[in-house]
Scaffold this motif. Sequence first.
Motif: not given
Length: 526
Positions: A190-208
Amino acid sequence: MSRLISIDTSLRERRRIMRLLDFLTRDDLSTDQMERIGRRLQKAGRRALGPLVRKLWREKNGTAIYRYTCMLDFFDDRQWLDQLVQITLRRTDLDEQGRMALLDALHDYGVDVTAPPFAGMTGYGASSMEGFIADCLKDGEPGLVRFMDMFLDATDEVREQMTRRLSEVGTPDAVSLLEILISFERPEVVREAIIALGKIKNGLALTVLTSAEKRHEGDLADLIRRSIRRLSFMGIRQPAQLPPSFPVPLPLYQIQAGPVDVYGSRSLLFTWVLEDGTYAALLLLIGESEGIINALSYRMKDDQEYDMVQREVTAGELLDPVEESYAMALLRDALSTSRKQGFYLPPDFYVDMRLFAPDSLRSEAYIPRFSLVHLEGIVERIPAYIVGSGELLDTPALEGWLLSEPAMYDAAERLASLEKNAPDGRIPDDQLEAELSDFCARQIVPRRAEIVKRLLLTADFLQQTGAEEQLVQHTLATALSLVGGFVPESRHPFIRRLIMDSIETARQALADGYDLRLEEGYDDEE
């Protein structure tokens, strides 16, 4: 000088085997029919395996190839695994569906299909992790399932690499997979997935991440907020609308459940109407001690396809419509068992669990409750109900109750030997009673509590599906009679019928040349 002529009597059996194999190509084949075909092929042994393997060398239809590979499960893999490897490598004429059916079968039996000589083949067999992930992301929902299937088998180091690669790709489907991993059982994932989402430059990552923040607390919630701030620093401050391909919680369309079998397993079917008007379904096999054992995800494009799948699954799994509250209670109970045992969930479930409301998938043990109409006067009626309790095994909810295990085959041979030695071919009553009493002491008494629990769950199922009050009470009273020791197990009509039916089934199997004790993994010293 006369010569003895040997007449080939196997022609009829060979024709029967070929008819069974041809039957597997039908469009409207149910899972129950496939199971029966597999059992009949299994009884034929090597005589059936040869034609089955030849079918895999020649068949081009992907669905038929998948069904043939399912039939291989009924044979010792030492007899066919090498041949399946050769078929997979040499059948360059197959389309993607056919190749994937072969690769999936090899993967299920422990073959590393991501390594040479399978590297470069569609799906599992990409030449690198990056290629495998790219193939998964191009294949929609089946690709997400393949990713999770591989993820569950991977080492911690490989899992980290897979998660980071999703961050580098950053497509909507990559974000979708990271959304799945945010709900994974292991905190480090879960921690790795959260960190990975924080590196994706699009609004979908922010939505998730914004949605996940509501479901987490403590250190994980703090990490989510840090990832959200990181996105803000990169200029991502507005959540993006999720594309139609993203599963989101939706109202359940139809819910069905099956009865409990003698080993505590049953099926659940959940269906949804998706936002684009197509259908989704999730078929679960849940077990009393294993939790969620298996899951199959379906996508259906229209009413006709939905009706076909619904008919097939309902008939094969003996399903009845039930209330959402009951089905969800059973699902939460299965989740609770899986998590207590430390079992991972099936890949299909990880992908489709997002169709459920997040707060509905909490772990919670289920205890059936019965109405007063079923409990009133039940103790006084137990003796009368005991007399006819054997007839319960003729009702749809219990007619599948058979003990299928090596001890039944031992008992079948023992009784056959006693019959053979008896002067009139009939075992004396006192000898039969002694055998049944000894069998119950060894096989029934240790599992009495399990049988009682499953009878109570069956009575609850009958109650939930609107069965007649008398049948519900009869099943409930039979369970209580086993608790109270009203009758010795060997003389209890329900237990006696269960044992004799199971022994008779074992005797028929032995007569047909099938012996469960010869299956791989059986140890006669146990």
